[in-house]
Design a protein around this motif. Sequence first.
Motif, PDB file in Angstrom:
ATOM      1  N   SER A  58     -37.008 -24.295   9.297  1.00  0.00           N
ATOM      2  CA  SER A  58     -37.025 -22.670   9.434  1.00  0.00           C
ATOM      3  C   SER A  58     -38.354 -21.989   9.979  1.00  0.00           C
ATOM      4  O   SER A  58     -38.398 -21.390  10.870  1.00  0.00           O
ATOM      5  CB  SER A  58     -36.349 -21.901   8.396  1.00  0.00           C
ATOM      6  OG  SER A  58     -36.438 -20.584   8.372  1.00  0.00           O
ATOM      7  N   ASN A  59     -39.304 -22.466   9.205  1.00  0.00           N
ATOM      8  CA  ASN A  59     -40.774 -22.078   9.485  1.00  0.00           C
ATOM      9  C   ASN A  59     -41.379 -22.482  10.813  1.00  0.00           C
ATOM     10  O   ASN A  59     -41.874 -21.830  11.719  1.00  0.00           O
ATOM     11  CB  ASN A  59     -41.511 -22.482   8.447  1.00  0.00           C
ATOM     12  CG  ASN A  59     -41.499 -21.891   7.181  1.00  0.00           C
ATOM     13  OD1 ASN A  59     -40.848 -20.757   7.025  1.00  0.00           O
ATOM     14  ND2 ASN A  59     -42.289 -22.278   6.110  1.00  0.00           N
ATOM     15  N   LYS A  67     -39.093 -23.469  13.430  1.00  0.00           N
ATOM     16  CA  LYS A  67     -38.666 -22.433  14.319  1.00  0.00           C
ATOM     17  C   LYS A  67     -39.191 -21.486  14.801  1.00  0.00           C
ATOM     18  O   LYS A  67     -39.420 -20.918  16.075  1.00  0.00           O
ATOM     19  CB  LYS A  67     -37.283 -22.479  14.210  1.00  0.00           C
ATOM     20  CG  LYS A  67     -36.428 -23.734  14.330  1.00  0.00           C
ATOM     21  CD  LYS A  67     -34.797 -23.667  14.009  1.00  0.00           C
ATOM     22  CE  LYS A  67     -34.285 -25.006  14.164  1.00  0.00           C
ATOM     23  NZ  LYS A  67     -32.501 -24.886  13.858  1.00  0.00           N
ATOM     24  N   ARG A  68     -39.467 -20.529  13.609  1.00  0.00           N
ATOM     25  CA  ARG A  68     -40.099 -19.250  13.860  1.00  0.00           C
ATOM     26  C   ARG A  68     -41.411 -19.301  14.535  1.00  0.00           C
ATOM     27  O   ARG A  68     -41.634 -18.241  15.190  1.00  0.00           O
ATOM     28  CB  ARG A  68     -40.063 -18.647  12.540  1.00  0.00           C
ATOM     29  CG  ARG A  68     -38.935 -17.900  11.993  1.00  0.00           C
ATOM     30  CD  ARG A  68     -39.024 -16.976  10.748  1.00  0.00           C
ATOM     31  NE  ARG A  68     -39.830 -17.372   9.594  1.00  0.00           N
ATOM     32  CZ  ARG A  68     -39.236 -18.012   8.740  1.00  0.00           C
ATOM     33  NH1 ARG A  68     -38.013 -17.990   8.769  1.00  0.00           N
ATOM     34  NH2 ARG A  68     -40.241 -18.359   7.632  1.00  0.00           N
ATOM     35  N   GLY A 105     -42.281 -17.582  17.967  1.00  0.00           N
ATOM     36  CA  GLY A 105     -43.132 -16.358  18.224  1.00  0.00           C
ATOM     37  C   GLY A 105     -44.410 -16.536  19.103  1.00  0.00           C
ATOM     38  O   GLY A 105     -45.153 -16.074  19.374  1.00  0.00           O
TER      39      GLY A 105
END
Length: 302
Positions: free
Chosen positions: A252-253, A255-256, A260
């Motif tokens: 998850s981290n 992908k973010r 970004g």
Amino acid sequence: MNIFSFTTHFSSEEACREHFKSERDKIGVVCHKCGHTKHYWIKSRWSYECKNCRSRTSLRSGTIMQGSNLSFLIWYKTIFLLSATKKGFSSKEIQKQLGMKRYEPVWAMVHKLRKAMGNRDARYSLEGMIEMDEGYFTIESSEIEKANGGRGRGAAGKSNVAIMAESTQLEDVEIGKKSSQCRYFKAKVLDSHEAGEINETIQEAFDETSIVFTDDSTSYVDISDYVELHISEKSSEELTKETLRWVHITISNAKRNFLGNYHKIKGKYLQLYLNEFVYKLNRRYFGEKLFDRLVIASITGL
């Protein structure tokens, strides 16, 4: 290292070059011709001369700066930018910060550093208790477009990535609550879902005495042949939140982070971006020392 200490210590080409030499001297230089490790330093040439065969090795030779026409100052500024934040910078943003006219040399330099990060982490194996699962990352790739029949500019696909986390399972015996702590991570782009590629990944990344936790995917059927113990559970919400907690937080981290910072990532370069993300994650407590570690990686990570 913050921007004030960087500009104090590395304000000139000479300062950067001297620092690079001092770090390389600590690691040692091996003659590319005879393998001898004792050298003279010829400052007028900025080269090492082998005491055995007199062959010369330039300061850049054998490092990721080999063949580069960019100055040591430019390299050091880029290393600083890449190590200054957890999120990182795109090559376009680094070009802007460096004030360089051409994008291509900056792009090549940044990818060389990312490759060096990956090579550095590849030296170490995960051990103890290890979580492993796979995540799908959005990429832009002509190969994916052809395979899936994608049309038009910007057609995106998915790339499968194995995420591995060296975790320690903890249990409070009084209340029976389980938790985990995590040390190091690895990430590898997979070309297929076949068990053979998973087995190769296990052999490359894990110590053979490890205990590995996964879901019950058929791709994981042979893992027990390569480690001490393989524990698999049926996929569920509880498995994601507890047993495989760290790998899913990492997926998850990551992908973010990519969403970004980068406009798009081509499939053939995804591993390099993962290299940077995991390198920083594994050194998340290094603070200002991360800059020095990345300088060392640029010397040894060719």
